[in-house]
Design an enzyme around this catalytic site. Structure first.
Site, PDB file in Angstrom:
ATOM      1  N   PRO A  88      -7.573  -4.352   3.085  1.00  0.00           N
ATOM      2  CA  PRO A  88      -6.992  -4.646   1.732  1.00  0.00           C
ATOM      3  C   PRO A  88      -7.461  -4.058   0.514  1.00  0.00           C
ATOM      4  O   PRO A  88      -7.065  -3.711  -0.249  1.00  0.00           O
ATOM      5  CB  PRO A  88      -7.044  -6.089   1.606  1.00  0.00           C
ATOM      6  CG  PRO A  88      -7.493  -6.821   3.018  1.00  0.00           C
ATOM      7  CD  PRO A  88      -8.261  -5.611   3.649  1.00  0.00           C
ATOM      8  N   GLU A 115     -14.530 -10.941   9.756  1.00  0.00           N
ATOM      9  CA  GLU A 115     -14.727 -10.860   8.139  1.00  0.00           C
ATOM     10  C   GLU A 115     -14.511  -9.330   7.789  1.00  0.00           C
ATOM     11  O   GLU A 115     -14.813  -8.828   6.707  1.00  0.00           O
ATOM     12  CB  GLU A 115     -16.097 -11.336   7.704  1.00  0.00           C
ATOM     13  CG  GLU A 115     -16.358 -12.902   7.866  1.00  0.00           C
ATOM     14  CD  GLU A 115     -16.818 -13.211   8.972  1.00  0.00           C
ATOM     15  OE1 GLU A 115     -15.944 -14.091   9.340  1.00  0.00           O
ATOM     16  OE2 GLU A 115     -17.309 -12.471   9.780  1.00  0.00           O
ATOM     17  N   ARG A 153       6.607   9.746  12.921  1.00  0.00           N
ATOM     18  CA  ARG A 153       8.061  10.008  12.664  1.00  0.00           C
ATOM     19  C   ARG A 153       7.929  11.385  12.130  1.00  0.00           C
ATOM     20  O   ARG A 153       8.896  12.148  11.874  1.00  0.00           O
ATOM     21  CB  ARG A 153       8.673   9.055  11.647  1.00  0.00           C
ATOM     22  CG  ARG A 153       9.063   7.681  12.503  1.00  0.00           C
ATOM     23  CD  ARG A 153       9.124   6.768  11.540  1.00  0.00           C
ATOM     24  NE  ARG A 153      10.699   7.065  10.716  1.00  0.00           N
ATOM     25  CZ  ARG A 153      11.670   6.763  11.283  1.00  0.00           C
ATOM     26  NH1 ARG A 153      11.727   6.034  12.592  1.00  0.00           N
ATOM     27  NH2 ARG A 153      12.904   7.037  10.568  1.00  0.00           N
ATOM     28  N   ASP A 168      14.375  12.226   5.178  1.00  0.00           N
ATOM     29  CA  ASP A 168      14.290  13.216   4.034  1.00  0.00           C
ATOM     30  C   ASP A 168      14.489  12.223   2.763  1.00  0.00           C
ATOM     31  O   ASP A 168      13.874  12.591   1.748  1.00  0.00           O
ATOM     32  CB  ASP A 168      15.481  14.276   4.179  1.00  0.00           C
ATOM     33  CG  ASP A 168      15.053  14.887   5.118  1.00  0.00           C
ATOM     34  OD1 ASP A 168      15.974  15.723   5.564  1.00  0.00           O
ATOM     35  OD2 ASP A 168      13.964  15.167   5.725  1.00  0.00           O
TER      36      ASP A 168
HETATM   37  N1  LIG Z   1      -3.461  -5.021   3.798  1.00  0.00           N
HETATM   38  C1  LIG Z   1      -3.913  -4.167   4.902  1.00  0.00           C
HETATM   39  O1  LIG Z   1      -3.752  -3.025   5.193  1.00  0.00           O
HETATM   40  C2  LIG Z   1      -4.950  -5.045   5.706  1.00  0.00           C
HETATM   41  C3  LIG Z   1      -5.661  -4.320   6.588  1.00  0.00           C
HETATM   42  C4  LIG Z   1      -6.892  -5.183   7.241  1.00  0.00           C
HETATM   43  C5  LIG Z   1      -6.494  -6.439   7.204  1.00  0.00           C
HETATM   44  N2  LIG Z   1      -7.555  -7.296   7.844  1.00  0.00           N
HETATM   45  C6  LIG Z   1      -8.813  -6.841   8.633  1.00  0.00           C
HETATM   46  C7  LIG Z   1      -9.439  -7.996   9.322  1.00  0.00           C
HETATM   47  C8  LIG Z   1     -10.924  -7.717   9.063  1.00  0.00           C
HETATM   48  C9  LIG Z   1     -10.987  -6.547   8.191  1.00  0.00           C
HETATM   49  O2  LIG Z   1     -11.154  -5.590   9.107  1.00  0.00           O
HETATM   50  C10 LIG Z   1      -9.699  -6.235   7.751  1.00  0.00           C
HETATM   51  N3  LIG Z   1      -5.663  -7.067   6.366  1.00  0.00           N
HETATM   52  C11 LIG Z   1      -4.984  -6.410   5.659  1.00  0.00           C
END
Ligand SMILES: NC(=O)c1ccc(N[C@@H]2CC[C@@H](O)C2)nc1
Length: 245
Positions: A88, A115, A153, A168
């Site tokens: 995230p 984590e 794709r 496209d």
């Molecule tokens: N929004 C996203 O792309 C996303 C990516 C990974 C995720 N969770 C993993 C688990 C532990 C850590 O590696 C991150 N959550 C959301």
């Protein structure tokens, strides 16, 4: 333009990826050799008899499993392979980012659990951190599959001509136009007459106007980044003048 997509995935759950290797367009891309996935499981790099992988936060525990898996993946894919970490905290993934990553042709994706991974591993081994959206998931596997599907794709030969037409529209930065199939009348609503007219230029213009109008109504901010052609400007202003909420 790349001619295949080669991806190494570091994950505790490689079986999850059957969702893209065993079905649909991405499954056919794998069968056709246009998409190639290889997996490295951190559990295979443990040294303790319990093969434990969920290290306590800096509480000691297993050695650095991810770097060992990255090293093994680079051995197979090449030391210059781009390493992507899904989290995230990454940069938001949009079509342009998919294109850029697809151009690398060889990628290693780290799908974390628990984590996440040690910040020093990110600093020393990760080239780009990517997020598929502002929400937390229990693992990086689904984001990795989203990225792989979107990149596959873009490889020539993966999509039929109709799907690539849809592609496209997103590549052009616009939302897709409405699509219709049989029956011609559904719950009293007709398929737009122009689509039955056989007049291909009128159909092209109608679809373009619908894409422009939908983008204006649903995602106006996308229009800020676009330099519309004279025809597109005309079609959009006609759409706006005819629009009743
Ligand atoms: N929004 C996203 O792309 C996303 C990516 C990974 C995720 N969770 C993993 C688990 C532990 C850590 O590696 C991150 N959550 C959301």
């Amino acid at each position: 333009m790349i001619n295949k997509c080669q991806v190494g995935v570091i994950t505790l759950f490689p079986e999850m990826f059957s969702a893209i290797t065993d079905y649909g367009v991405s499954g056919r891309a794998v069968r056709d050799g246009l998409l190639e996935l290889q997996f490295w499981n951190p559990r295979d790099f443990t040294e303790d008899k319990h093969r434990s992988v969920d290290d306590r936060p800096y509480g000691g525990g297993p050695g650095m499993l991810i770097p060992a898996a990255i090293a093994a993946a680079k051995q197979a894919l090449g030391a210059d392979t781009t390493v992507v970490y899904l989290s995230p905290q990454g940069q938001k993934l949009v079509h342009q980012g998919v294109q850029q990553l697809a151009n690398h042709e060889r990628l290693i994706l780290i799908a974390g659990r628990y984590e996440g991974i040690d910040e020093r591993v990110i600093k020393q081994h990760v080239d780009v951190e990517v997020s598929i959206g502002d929400y937390v998931l229990s693992g990086g596997e689904l984001p990795a599959m989203v990225l792989i599907d979107a990149m596959a794709r873009l490889v020539p030969g993966v999509l039929g001509h109709q799907d690539s037409a849809n592609e496209d529209s997103f590549a052009s930065g616009l939302l897709d136009c409405p699509h219709y199939t049989r029956p011609e009348v559904l719950d009293g609503e007709q398929v737009p007459a122009v689509l039955l007219s056989g007049n291909h230029d009128n159909i092209r213009r109608w679809r373009l106007q619908q894409s422009l109008g939908r983008t204006w109504l649903r995602r106006p901010e996308l229009l800020n980044d676009l330099a519309l052609t004279v025809e597109q400007e005309a079609l959009l202003s006609e759409f706006k003048s005819q629009y009743q909420a």
